[in-house]
Write an enzyme that holds these catalytic residues in place. Structure first.
Site, PDB file in Angstrom:
ATOM      1  CE  LYS A  74      -4.514   0.929   0.446  1.00 58.73           C
ATOM      2  NZ  LYS A  74      -5.679   0.243  -0.091  1.00 58.73           N
ATOM      3  N   GLY A 127     -20.727   6.629   4.308  1.00 56.00           N
ATOM      4  CA  GLY A 127     -19.838   7.007   3.215  1.00 56.00           C
ATOM      5  C   GLY A 127     -20.484   6.777   1.859  1.00 56.00           C
ATOM      6  N   GLY A 164     -19.041   7.690  -1.158  1.00 53.81           N
ATOM      7  CA  GLY A 164     -18.013   7.959  -2.164  1.00 53.81           C
ATOM      8  C   GLY A 164     -18.125   6.959  -3.298  1.00 53.81           C
ATOM      9  CB  VAL A 208     -16.898   1.782  -2.213  1.00 54.20           C
ATOM     10  CG1 VAL A 208     -17.525   0.511  -1.678  1.00 54.20           C
ATOM     11  CG2 VAL A 208     -15.535   1.491  -2.822  1.00 54.20           C
TER      12      VAL A 208
HETATM   13  P1  NAD Z   1     -14.009   7.821  -1.461  1.00 53.39           P
HETATM   14  O1  NAD Z   1     -12.982   8.787  -1.012  1.00 53.39           O
HETATM   15  O2  NAD Z   1     -14.513   7.883  -2.855  1.00 53.39           O
HETATM   16  O3  NAD Z   1     -15.305   7.924  -0.514  1.00 53.39           O
HETATM   17  C1  NAD Z   1     -15.268   8.022   0.868  1.00 53.39           C
HETATM   18  C2  NAD Z   1     -16.543   8.728   1.308  1.00 53.39           C
HETATM   19  O4  NAD Z   1     -16.627   8.693   2.725  1.00 53.39           O
HETATM   20  C3  NAD Z   1     -16.598  10.195   0.892  1.00 53.39           C
HETATM   21  O5  NAD Z   1     -17.876  10.506   0.350  1.00 53.39           O
HETATM   22  C4  NAD Z   1     -16.350  10.945   2.220  1.00 53.39           C
HETATM   23  O6  NAD Z   1     -16.961  12.212   2.239  1.00 53.39           O
HETATM   24  C5  NAD Z   1     -16.984   9.986   3.203  1.00 53.39           C
HETATM   25  N1  NAD Z   1     -16.507  10.089   4.573  1.00 53.39           N
HETATM   26  C6  NAD Z   1     -15.258  10.322   5.031  1.00 53.39           C
HETATM   27  N2  NAD Z   1     -15.238  10.308   6.375  1.00 53.39           N
HETATM   28  C7  NAD Z   1     -16.501  10.042   6.775  1.00 53.39           C
HETATM   29  C8  NAD Z   1     -17.121   9.892   8.031  1.00 53.39           C
HETATM   30  N3  NAD Z   1     -16.431  10.023   9.174  1.00 53.39           N
HETATM   31  N4  NAD Z   1     -18.454   9.619   8.078  1.00 53.39           N
HETATM   32  C9  NAD Z   1     -19.165   9.494   6.926  1.00 53.39           C
HETATM   33  N5  NAD Z   1     -18.621   9.627   5.698  1.00 53.39           N
HETATM   34  C10 NAD Z   1     -17.316   9.911   5.624  1.00 53.39           C
HETATM   35  O7  NAD Z   1     -13.433   6.369  -1.115  1.00 53.39           O
HETATM   36  P2  NAD Z   1     -13.890   4.978  -1.717  1.00 53.39           P
HETATM   37  O8  NAD Z   1     -13.041   4.641  -2.880  1.00 53.39           O
HETATM   38  O9  NAD Z   1     -15.368   4.947  -1.858  1.00 53.39           O
HETATM   39  O10 NAD Z   1     -13.441   4.000  -0.545  1.00 53.39           O
HETATM   40  C11 NAD Z   1     -14.210   3.903   0.642  1.00 53.39           C
HETATM   41  C12 NAD Z   1     -13.583   2.849   1.554  1.00 53.39           C
HETATM   42  O11 NAD Z   1     -13.552   1.587   0.853  1.00 53.39           O
HETATM   43  C13 NAD Z   1     -12.130   3.124   1.947  1.00 53.39           C
HETATM   44  O12 NAD Z   1     -11.899   2.602   3.239  1.00 53.39           O
HETATM   45  C14 NAD Z   1     -11.322   2.328   0.934  1.00 53.39           C
HETATM   46  O13 NAD Z   1     -10.037   2.005   1.409  1.00 53.39           O
HETATM   47  C15 NAD Z   1     -12.201   1.106   0.801  1.00 53.39           C
HETATM   48  N6  NAD Z   1     -12.033   0.379  -0.458  1.00 53.39           N
HETATM   49  C16 NAD Z   1     -12.217   1.003  -1.634  1.00 53.39           C
HETATM   50  C17 NAD Z   1     -12.078   0.284  -2.818  1.00 53.39           C
HETATM   51  C18 NAD Z   1     -12.346   0.927  -4.159  1.00 53.39           C
HETATM   52  O14 NAD Z   1     -12.511   0.183  -5.146  1.00 53.39           O
HETATM   53  N7  NAD Z   1     -12.414   2.255  -4.250  1.00 53.39           N
HETATM   54  C19 NAD Z   1     -11.726  -1.075  -2.778  1.00 53.39           C
HETATM   55  C20 NAD Z   1     -11.570  -1.691  -1.546  1.00 53.39           C
HETATM   56  C21 NAD Z   1     -11.719  -0.953  -0.382  1.00 53.39           C
END
Ligand code: NAD
Length: 349
Positions: free
Chosen positions: A79, A179, A181, A183
């Site tokens: 990572k 969240g 975002g 995902v």
């Molecule tokens: P992202 O940055 O697109 O979305 C994260 C979202 O969470 C944002 O909308 C943000 O505003 C919100 N957020 C942040 N802190 C918060 C809180 N305290 N309470 C509520 N909402 C909050 O990230 P993502 O790509 O959607 O990833 C989300 C999680 O999934 C992360 O932990 C990431 O490591 C994990 N993940 C992502 C992927 C992927 O394909 N993107 C794959 C495996 C794991």
């Protein structure tokens, strides 16, 4: 640019990366290359201190070792993190500098998107190193992994629901999603199509407004999401949110979501079990994204077929973990860790 090795006994290699010209500060961690080159995303966050970033990259890279093994991929765990606000500090020059740092590992670590990163950012890295995936275009380009991540999480939710209730039907089931975002949004789309009621929280109000309109979701303040009366809690934001403070607040029977490192500690897995809350281990539930990314790293030409097969196998792995945990009256994350450690001891994913 200065790349300094960080002493470690838990990881194969860790580097602190510093580039005064672009303001870059970050870490690259290779936890294990036992099953293949280490793979795992690049995260950019405004960490308060370098120590906080180091702790995160160490936990996340170990999680990738487990995730890649659980997903049956010939990849190890790694990572990278950049300290900074992606909205303010991310520049092509900074990404080029970090790409050059990744390049010095000569393929022992492949990166891709994580929080704060997009396929366009990966293209900036790819300008200086071939050890990057999740690209928007190119022969094996796999693009944004989050739709496939969300698909795997949706499967995990259905599997957990079936395990507990005898049916995977989510019609009328209430899911609290933390969240919205990459995902979380794709997951909400799938849950909504399956007839689930959504309660959502995000620190970004614009995403909440959109979710109210698109999914007719109810919304709560970020710190209220833990105490929502619901059937399922799906953490899809940050790590460490299942802890001594939040677990007593939960009013759900299942926790299954996409965030990495949801448990603050192994003790928190036991605390969920003691409260009879079924936990779908995160590094199994969210393996869809790395499966998608792996098609690019491994140069898989029949990508759709590969993804289907691996997602199906991942779901079977989740089913086996939940079944074994029930039989042994233990927490699923302990079974999941033992499962991947056994795979690693055999040297095959
Ligand atoms: P992202 O940055 O697109 O979305 C994260 C979202 O969470 C944002 O909308 C943000 O505003 C919100 N957020 C942040 N802190 C918060 C809180 N305290 N309470 C509520 N909402 C909050 O990230 P993502 O790509 O959607 O990833 C989300 C999680 O999934 C992360 O932990 C990431 O490591 C994990 N993940 C992502 C992927 C992927 O394909 N993107 C794959 C495996 C794991």
């Amino acid at each position: 640019m200065i790349i300094t090795p960080v002493p470690t006994s838990s990881h194969e290699e860790i580097y602190y990366v510093e580039d005064a010209a672009t303001g870059l500060l970050g870490y690259i961690a290779v936890h294990s290359t036992q099953l293949g080159p280490a793979a795992g995303g690049l995260r950019m966050r405004p960490y308060q201190t370098p120590q906080e970033a180091l702790t995160d990259v160490k936990r996340l890279s170990q999680g990738m070792t487990y995730k890649n093994a659980a997903a049956g991929l010939p990849l190890g765990g790694g990572k990278a993190v950049i300290i900074g606000d992606p909205g303010r500090d991310k520049t092509p020059e900074l990404l080029h500098a970090f790409g050059r740092a990744i390049d010095t590992l000569q393929g022992r670590y492949f990166t891709a998107e994580d929080m704060g990163m997009t396929p366009a950012d990966m293209a900036h890295l790819a300008a200086v190193t071939p050890f990057v995936a999740g690209l928007p275009s190119g022969k094996f380009a796999s693009g944004d992994p989050s739709p496939i991540t969300a698909r795997g999480i949706f499967n995990a939710i259905c599997t957990a629901q079936k395990h507990l209730c005898g049916s995977a039907d989510l019609g009328g089931v209430t899911v609290a999603v933390q969240g919205l975002g990459h995902v979380g949004w794709h997951l909400c789309r799938r849950l909504s199509s399956a007839g689930a009621n959504l309660v959502v929280a995000d620190t970004d109000d614009s995403r909440i407004s959109k979710a109210r309109t698109v999914f007719e979701a109810a919304a709560v303040a970020p710190d209220q999401i833990y105490s929502v009366q619901a059937d399922i809690f799906a953490p899809c934001a940050i790590g460490g949110i299942l802890n001594a403070d939040t677990i007593p607040q939960l009013k759900v029977s299942i926790v299954a979501g996409g965030a990495n490192n949801q448990l603050a500690s192994a003790q928190d897995g036991r605390a969920l079990h003691a409260r009879s809350i079924l936990y779908a281990p995160d590094f199994v539930a969210n393996g869809g994204g790395i499966i998608n990314v792996a098609t690019e790293i491994l140069k898989i030409s029949n990508r759709a077929e590969f993804v289907e097969e691996k997602l199906m196998a991942l779901d079977l792995t989740m089913q086996a973990i939940l079944t074994q945990a029930r039989a042994e009256n233990t927490c699923p994350d302990a079974v999941a860790v033992a499962t991947v450690q056994a795979k690693m001891a055999r040297g095959i994913a």
